[in-house]
Design a protein around this motif. Sequence first.
Motif, PDB file in Angstrom:
ATOM      1  N   ASP A 104       0.829  -1.212   0.000  1.00 53.14           N
ATOM      2  CA  ASP A 104       0.000   0.000   0.000  1.00 53.14           C
ATOM      3  C   ASP A 104       0.865   1.265   0.000  1.00 53.14           C
ATOM      4  O   ASP A 104       0.518   2.271  -0.621  1.00 53.14           O
ATOM      5  CB  ASP A 104      -0.990   0.009   1.171  1.00 53.14           C
ATOM      6  CG  ASP A 104      -0.321   0.043   2.540  1.00 53.14           C
ATOM      7  OD1 ASP A 104       0.883  -0.271   2.652  1.00 53.14           O
ATOM      8  OD2 ASP A 104      -1.014   0.395   3.515  1.00 53.14           O
ATOM      9  N   ALA A 105       2.037   1.202   0.642  1.00 52.68           N
ATOM     10  CA  ALA A 105       2.947   2.350   0.642  1.00 52.68           C
ATOM     11  C   ALA A 105       3.568   2.533  -0.741  1.00 52.68           C
ATOM     12  O   ALA A 105       3.670   3.656  -1.245  1.00 52.68           O
ATOM     13  CB  ALA A 105       4.036   2.167   1.692  1.00 52.68           C
ATOM     14  N   VAL A 106       3.966   1.429  -1.366  1.00 47.31           N
ATOM     15  CA  VAL A 106       4.556   1.505  -2.704  1.00 47.31           C
ATOM     16  C   VAL A 106       3.543   2.074  -3.690  1.00 47.31           C
ATOM     17  O   VAL A 106       3.871   2.937  -4.520  1.00 47.31           O
ATOM     18  CB  VAL A 106       5.055   0.120  -3.170  1.00 47.31           C
ATOM     19  CG1 VAL A 106       5.499   0.159  -4.632  1.00 47.31           C
ATOM     20  CG2 VAL A 106       6.199  -0.360  -2.290  1.00 47.31           C
ATOM     21  N   SER A 113       2.914  12.591  -7.850  1.00 47.22           N
ATOM     22  CA  SER A 113       3.439  13.215  -9.078  1.00 47.22           C
ATOM     23  C   SER A 113       4.917  13.590  -8.999  1.00 47.22           C
ATOM     24  O   SER A 113       5.535  13.884 -10.006  1.00 47.22           O
ATOM     25  CB  SER A 113       2.622  14.467  -9.418  1.00 47.22           C
ATOM     26  OG  SER A 113       2.738  15.417  -8.367  1.00 47.22           O
ATOM     27  N   TRP A 114       5.525  13.619  -7.830  1.00 51.31           N
ATOM     28  CA  TRP A 114       6.942  13.881  -7.610  1.00 51.31           C
ATOM     29  C   TRP A 114       7.456  15.112  -8.357  1.00 51.31           C
ATOM     30  O   TRP A 114       8.348  15.002  -9.203  1.00 51.31           O
ATOM     31  CB  TRP A 114       7.795  12.644  -7.971  1.00 51.31           C
ATOM     32  CG  TRP A 114       7.424  11.470  -7.143  1.00 51.31           C
ATOM     33  CD1 TRP A 114       6.789  10.342  -7.548  1.00 51.31           C
ATOM     34  CD2 TRP A 114       7.626  11.320  -5.723  1.00 51.31           C
ATOM     35  NE1 TRP A 114       6.583   9.499  -6.482  1.00 51.31           N
ATOM     36  CE2 TRP A 114       7.081  10.075  -5.350  1.00 51.31           C
ATOM     37  CE3 TRP A 114       8.209  12.133  -4.747  1.00 51.31           C
ATOM     38  CZ2 TRP A 114       7.101   9.615  -4.050  1.00 51.31           C
ATOM     39  CZ3 TRP A 114       8.222  11.671  -3.439  1.00 51.31           C
ATOM     40  CH2 TRP A 114       7.670  10.416  -3.103  1.00 51.31           C
ATOM     41  N   ARG A 139       4.172   1.328   6.148  1.00 50.93           N
ATOM     42  CA  ARG A 139       2.791   1.316   5.655  1.00 50.93           C
ATOM     43  C   ARG A 139       2.431   2.685   5.102  1.00 50.93           C
ATOM     44  O   ARG A 139       3.083   3.691   5.393  1.00 50.93           O
ATOM     45  CB  ARG A 139       1.825   0.968   6.797  1.00 50.93           C
ATOM     46  CG  ARG A 139       2.116  -0.301   7.559  1.00 50.93           C
ATOM     47  CD  ARG A 139       1.881  -1.551   6.772  1.00 50.93           C
ATOM     48  NE  ARG A 139       0.551  -1.582   6.204  1.00 50.93           N
ATOM     49  CZ  ARG A 139       0.042  -2.620   5.551  1.00 50.93           C
ATOM     50  NH1 ARG A 139       0.767  -3.697   5.379  1.00 50.93           N
ATOM     51  NH2 ARG A 139      -1.166  -2.585   5.063  1.00 50.93           N
ATOM     52  N   ARG A 140       1.376   2.714   4.315  1.00 55.39           N
ATOM     53  CA  ARG A 140       0.894   3.970   3.700  1.00 55.39           C
ATOM     54  C   ARG A 140       0.661   5.050   4.752  1.00 55.39           C
ATOM     55  O   ARG A 140       0.958   6.222   4.530  1.00 55.39           O
ATOM     56  CB  ARG A 140      -0.394   3.686   2.924  1.00 55.39           C
ATOM     57  CG  ARG A 140      -0.930   4.876   2.157  1.00 55.39           C
ATOM     58  CD  ARG A 140      -2.289   4.586   1.520  1.00 55.39           C
ATOM     59  NE  ARG A 140      -2.605   5.589   0.532  1.00 55.39           N
ATOM     60  CZ  ARG A 140      -2.673   5.373  -0.763  1.00 55.39           C
ATOM     61  NH1 ARG A 140      -2.447   4.165  -1.246  1.00 55.39           N
ATOM     62  NH2 ARG A 140      -2.974   6.353  -1.594  1.00 55.39           N
ATOM     63  N   VAL A 147       1.931  12.763   0.072  1.00 55.76           N
ATOM     64  CA  VAL A 147       2.226  11.542  -0.679  1.00 55.76           C
ATOM     65  C   VAL A 147       1.143  10.501  -0.453  1.00 55.76           C
ATOM     66  O   VAL A 147       0.765   9.764  -1.368  1.00 55.76           O
ATOM     67  CB  VAL A 147       3.602  10.972  -0.274  1.00 55.76           C
ATOM     68  CG1 VAL A 147       3.895   9.663  -0.985  1.00 55.76           C
ATOM     69  CG2 VAL A 147       4.694  11.991  -0.561  1.00 55.76           C
ATOM     70  N   ARG A 148       0.631  10.448   0.762  1.00 54.13           N
ATOM     71  CA  ARG A 148      -0.340   9.415   1.135  1.00 54.13           C
ATOM     72  C   ARG A 148      -1.683   9.601   0.446  1.00 54.13           C
ATOM     73  O   ARG A 148      -2.349   8.630   0.075  1.00 54.13           O
ATOM     74  CB  ARG A 148      -0.520   9.438   2.654  1.00 54.13           C
ATOM     75  CG  ARG A 148      -1.353   8.289   3.178  1.00 54.13           C
ATOM     76  CD  ARG A 148      -1.393   8.263   4.682  1.00 54.13           C
ATOM     77  NE  ARG A 148      -2.046   9.435   5.238  1.00 54.13           N
ATOM     78  CZ  ARG A 148      -1.466  10.310   6.050  1.00 54.13           C
ATOM     79  NH1 ARG A 148      -0.204  10.149   6.393  1.00 54.13           N
ATOM     80  NH2 ARG A 148      -2.119  11.339   6.515  1.00 54.13           N
TER      81      ARG A 148
END
Length: 200
Positions: A104-106, A113-114, A139-140, A147-148
């Motif tokens: 979920d974090a990945v 969008s970085w 984890r997310r 980011v989350r």
Amino acid sequence: MTNEEAGGLRTARPVLLRHAERLGQSDVAVLNALIADAPRLRLVVTRTPGTPEGPCLLRLLDGLAARSVVLPPLRERPEDIRELVTHLAPTPAPGHPPLTWALDAVRALEQHSWPGNIAELAHVVRAVADRRRASGPVRRAELPDAVREKPAARQLSAIERAEHEAITEALRRNGGNKARAAAALGIARATLYRKLRGYG
């Protein structure tokens, strides 16, 4: 750059020069002279596209063009993020396991969008590692809010809508098989995945 520094570059290990567009014309002229005098000089130069280029920088870039690599922004290659976070993580303290990432974090990292590219990703990875108290994969919920949170769906342009329709039709004709759909469209499978993620 002094003459002593320039002379040292001729015999040193490979040199990484980041953001060549920020150099003054006189410094770029010295680099051009070094390359002319020492064609075996091991020099890696990075440049951010879209910045004005003076005549000396253009000459430097032309000289390196045969060995140049264009690296797309991180938002265009989310498939690299899983490997990058492993390399960007700080070395764990003795007796502690390396930082790992839950799916979920990945996924959250891949959807971001970085705007700051890899430097922003590196900052996020270091920040997570520094404040981490739990064990197990990240984890997310441990990621920064920006980011989350999943980005809001955006409106597609006319070109993007036409492209999306072509991809959808290719997938339909190929029974949902992405590899065959990509081949039918004449694009790489990774490009197809990236475009599908971009459409939300």
